[in-house]
Design a protein around this motif. Structure first.
Motif, PDB file in Angstrom:
ATOM      1  N   GLY A  71       0.578   1.825  -3.863  1.00 44.92           N
ATOM      2  CA  GLY A  71      -0.674   2.210  -3.220  1.00 44.92           C
ATOM      3  C   GLY A  71      -1.437   3.245  -4.017  1.00 44.92           C
TER       4      GLY A  71
ATOM      5  N   GLN B  92     -14.030  -0.911  -5.155  1.00 41.04           N
ATOM      6  CA  GLN B  92     -13.539  -2.024  -4.349  1.00 41.04           C
ATOM      7  C   GLN B  92     -12.155  -1.708  -3.794  1.00 41.04           C
ATOM      8  N   LYS B  93     -11.982  -1.866  -2.495  1.00 40.65           N
ATOM      9  CA  LYS B  93     -10.678  -1.701  -1.878  1.00 40.65           C
ATOM     10  C   LYS B  93      -9.884  -3.001  -2.009  1.00 40.65           C
ATOM     11  N   PRO B  94      -8.595  -2.917  -2.253  1.00 42.93           N
ATOM     12  CA  PRO B  94      -7.808  -4.159  -2.381  1.00 42.93           C
ATOM     13  C   PRO B  94      -7.467  -4.768  -1.032  1.00 42.93           C
TER      14      PRO B  94
ATOM     15  N   TYR C 165      -4.384  -5.890   0.882  1.00 41.70           N
ATOM     16  CA  TYR C 165      -2.943  -5.666   0.785  1.00 41.70           C
ATOM     17  C   TYR C 165      -2.182  -6.775   1.500  1.00 41.70           C
TER      18      TYR C 165
ATOM     19  N   ALA D 175       0.812  -1.222   0.000  1.00 43.12           N
ATOM     20  CA  ALA D 175       0.000   0.000   0.000  1.00 43.12           C
ATOM     21  C   ALA D 175       0.844   1.271   0.000  1.00 43.12           C
TER      22      ALA D 175
ATOM     23  N   CYS E  17      -3.114   1.421  -6.842  1.00 43.26           N
ATOM     24  CA  CYS E  17      -4.276   0.691  -6.340  1.00 43.26           C
ATOM     25  C   CYS E  17      -5.442   1.629  -6.029  1.00 43.26           C
ATOM     26  N   GLU E  18      -5.132   2.827  -5.545  1.00 42.46           N
ATOM     27  CA  GLU E  18      -6.193   3.806  -5.264  1.00 42.46           C
ATOM     28  C   GLU E  18      -6.921   4.201  -6.547  1.00 42.46           C
TER      29      GLU E  18
ATOM     30  N   ALA F  99      -9.142   1.308  -7.265  1.00 40.17           N
ATOM     31  CA  ALA F  99     -10.190   1.257  -6.246  1.00 40.17           C
ATOM     32  C   ALA F  99     -11.269   2.307  -6.515  1.00 40.17           C
ATOM     33  N   ALA F 100     -10.842   3.495  -6.947  1.00 39.97           N
ATOM     34  CA  ALA F 100     -11.807   4.549  -7.258  1.00 39.97           C
ATOM     35  C   ALA F 100     -12.674   4.169  -8.449  1.00 39.97           C
TER      36      ALA F 100
END
Length: 258
Positions: free
Chosen positions: A167, A179-181, A183, A152, A170-171, A174-175
């Motif tokens: 991170g 869905q949040k990953p 980690y 992250a 991934c954000e 996610a946006a």
């Protein structure tokens, strides 16, 4: 001083800083080796293969082997395999560089690249990130693929600059997906727990060593492992004012007595 049996050692900011050798970190590893202490380099970097990590360490004066290196690439692959112990092929879509792709595709025959309907989307640091890669990942996650981030880290030090880290990638995804990953890397306990299982040591006989409070030291907090913070990297004394203190704080690893 507690007699630790295992040392989990960060790399960038602890043993070296980019291309610059941190002499106190190198000397610390040499002292561990001379004392016959068990150690494992625990890095969040997924861009290098194990062989590349060993080669880089050699350039900084540390002679070791791949058995002493553990990465989020390895921990992520193991995590997924533990979820599917009897599956012959597991479909994955990978965003990342050679270290991550090599671990999944060269070391484990159970994985198969799949852009259409993968079971997992695994995202690691990728300096060649493209819109197409993000689009494929987004579609797969929206269609039900499990979203995993190798770590992250929002930023990474590069010389005097802080560059976007995994991170941040991934954000972005996610946006786009909502869905949040999950980690795997530091400061999550997953990678530390797997490192302990790999070495056969327990949390109470282990010390995690690093320069980054937010990754290395918090990984220790989260996994009930004692922590040693060295002020040779990104974290300063001012950064931790008012925060939970690490088990051991040193200006450099030369101050630590094994």
């Amino acid at each position: 001083m507690k007699d630790y049996k295992l040392y989990l050692i960060d790399l960038d900011g602890t043993v070296y800083r980019g291309d610059e050798t941190i002499a106190s970190g190198v000397n610390f590893v040499h002292r561990l080796q001379q004392e016959g202490k068990d150690y494992l380099f625990l890095t969040n970097n997924t861009t290098r293969t194990l062989e590349m990590v060993v080669e880089k360490l050699a350039k900084h004066g540390v002679v070791t082997d791949t058995k002493h290196v553990y990465t989020p690439s390895m921990a992520t692959a193991t995590y997924i395999l533990n979820k599917h112990p009897h599956d012959k092929k597991i479909g994955v879509y990978i965003i990342g560089e050679i270290g991550l792709k090599s671990e999944f595709l060269n070391e484990h025959c159970e994985f198969q690249l799949n852009e259409e309907n993968p079971e997992y989307v695994v995202v690691g640091m990728d300096t060649d990130l493209t819109y197409h890669k993000v689009r494929v990942a987004t579609r797969a996650i929206r269609n039900g693929a499990t979203f995993i981030g190798t770590n992250a880290d929002l930023n990474l030090p590069l010389g005097d600059e802080l560059i976007p880290g995994n991170g941040s990638q991934c954000e972005f995804i996610a946006a786009a997906t909502g869905q949040k990953p999950l980690y795997i890397g530091k400061p999550e306990p997953i990678i530390v727990d797997m490192a302990l299982k790999l070495t056969g040591h327990t949390s109470d006989e282990t010390l995690i060593v690093g320069d980054n409070y937010n990754t290395d030291i918090r990984a220790g907090f989260n996994s009930d492992v004692d922590q040693l913070l060295t002020l040779t990297g990104v974290t300063t004394k001012e950064d931790i004012a008012g925060k939970r203190k690490p088990t051991i704080l040193v200006n450099s690893l030369d101050e630590y007595k094994i």
